[in-house]
Design a protein around this motif. Sequence first.
Motif, PDB file in Angstrom:
ATOM      1  N   LEU A 194      -0.946  -7.794  17.784  1.00 16.26           N
ATOM      2  CA  LEU A 194      -1.452  -6.457  17.510  1.00 16.26           C
ATOM      3  C   LEU A 194      -2.298  -5.987  18.684  1.00 16.26           C
ATOM      4  O   LEU A 194      -2.963  -6.791  19.344  1.00 16.26           O
ATOM      5  CB  LEU A 194      -2.313  -6.509  16.241  1.00 16.26           C
ATOM      6  N   THR A 206      -3.654  -2.229  18.574  1.00 14.55           N
ATOM      7  CA  THR A 206      -4.431  -1.040  18.235  1.00 14.55           C
ATOM      8  C   THR A 206      -4.599  -0.884  16.730  1.00 14.55           C
ATOM      9  O   THR A 206      -3.845  -1.462  15.940  1.00 14.55           O
ATOM     10  CB  THR A 206      -3.740   0.232  18.761  1.00 14.55           C
ATOM     11  N   ALA A 207      -5.550  -0.027  16.362  1.00 11.08           N
ATOM     12  CA  ALA A 207      -5.730   0.310  14.956  1.00 11.08           C
ATOM     13  C   ALA A 207      -4.522   1.078  14.429  1.00 11.08           C
ATOM     14  O   ALA A 207      -4.149   0.934  13.260  1.00 11.08           O
ATOM     15  CB  ALA A 207      -7.010   1.108  14.775  1.00 11.08           C
ATOM     16  N   GLU A 211      -1.462   0.513  15.230  1.00 10.21           N
ATOM     17  CA  GLU A 211      -0.488  -0.520  14.873  1.00 10.21           C
ATOM     18  C   GLU A 211      -0.872  -1.192  13.559  1.00 10.21           C
ATOM     19  O   GLU A 211       0.000  -1.504  12.739  1.00 10.21           O
ATOM     20  CB  GLU A 211      -0.355  -1.554  15.985  1.00 10.21           C
ATOM     21  N   ALA A 212      -2.156  -1.422  13.334  1.00  9.92           N
ATOM     22  CA  ALA A 212      -2.609  -2.016  12.077  1.00  9.92           C
ATOM     23  C   ALA A 212      -2.245  -1.101  10.905  1.00  9.92           C
ATOM     24  O   ALA A 212      -1.798  -1.579   9.859  1.00  9.92           O
ATOM     25  CB  ALA A 212      -4.111  -2.268  12.115  1.00  9.92           C
ATOM     26  N   ARG A 213      -2.416   0.191  11.078  1.00  9.30           N
ATOM     27  CA  ARG A 213      -2.040   1.140  10.017  1.00  9.30           C
ATOM     28  C   ARG A 213      -0.536   1.085   9.761  1.00  9.30           C
ATOM     29  O   ARG A 213      -0.095   1.162   8.607  1.00  9.30           O
ATOM     30  CB  ARG A 213      -2.491   2.549  10.378  1.00  9.30           C
ATOM     31  N   ILE A 235      -5.576 -11.101  15.870  1.00 11.81           N
ATOM     32  CA  ILE A 235      -6.394 -10.601  16.974  1.00 11.81           C
ATOM     33  C   ILE A 235      -6.256 -11.633  18.077  1.00 11.81           C
ATOM     34  O   ILE A 235      -6.872 -12.694  18.046  1.00 11.81           O
ATOM     35  CB  ILE A 235      -7.873 -10.409  16.555  1.00 11.81           C
ATOM     36  N   ALA A 274      -6.604  -5.651  21.263  1.00  9.07           N
ATOM     37  CA  ALA A 274      -7.031  -5.818  19.874  1.00  9.07           C
ATOM     38  C   ALA A 274      -8.509  -6.179  19.803  1.00  9.07           C
ATOM     39  O   ALA A 274      -9.236  -5.690  18.929  1.00  9.07           O
ATOM     40  CB  ALA A 274      -6.194  -6.870  19.173  1.00  9.07           C
ATOM     41  N   ILE A 320      -9.795  -1.707  13.915  1.00 10.73           N
ATOM     42  CA  ILE A 320      -8.702  -2.427  13.245  1.00 10.73           C
ATOM     43  C   ILE A 320      -9.178  -2.967  11.906  1.00 10.73           C
ATOM     44  O   ILE A 320      -8.494  -2.837  10.886  1.00 10.73           O
ATOM     45  CB  ILE A 320      -8.165  -3.561  14.138  1.00 10.73           C
ATOM     46  N   THR A 339      -9.093  -0.830   8.695  1.00  6.74           N
ATOM     47  CA  THR A 339      -7.813  -0.291   8.242  1.00  6.74           C
ATOM     48  C   THR A 339      -7.667  -0.500   6.739  1.00  6.74           C
ATOM     49  O   THR A 339      -7.663  -1.647   6.275  1.00  6.74           O
ATOM     50  CB  THR A 339      -6.640  -0.982   8.981  1.00  6.74           C
TER      51      THR A 339
END
Length: 177
Positions: free
Chosen positions: A17, A19-20, A22-24, A71, A76, A83, A86
Amino acid sequence: IQGALDNGADGVIVPRLRTAAEAREVVAAARFFPHGRRGVNHMVRAARYSLQPVEEYLAGAAANTRVIVQIETAEALEAVEEIATTPGLDELFVGPYDLSQALGIPGQVLDERLLAAGRRIQVAASGAGVALSVFVNSDEAARAWIGIGAQVLHYSADTYLLAQAMRETRERLRRFA
């Protein structure tokens, strides 16, 4: 993600991962409406091939599916606070070997720079109400990460542990001769 969950996995651990955003995306792919956009196909193994009522299947997935992101990249680590917040994320998993490489200290998983990054990740996880987990392959690493606040340890690998047990057995048996 959907394939793994439809086949009966209780959750997903998504590596690399950055970015945030991508986490979303990970959460959206793993969760059903209203928390995500995972497709509803209840003729899959996870729903007992439609023998489980749809409502029961969806409720069980909402209650029991674990969504975990790793992470282990510099990006990340820089975005870890965002992140961690999220919605729908359950856990931050530290991949110490890849993170050590991202920090310019490949393989030095007990280096203070890596452990400082671990403390930053723990603060972000704790503040967001998500668990912190980490891969460790020594008792020393386990103690360090427990001290940081890790709640889940993924200890070594089955193949390594089996090989180690076999090596110890071989050495013990050689002493009989």
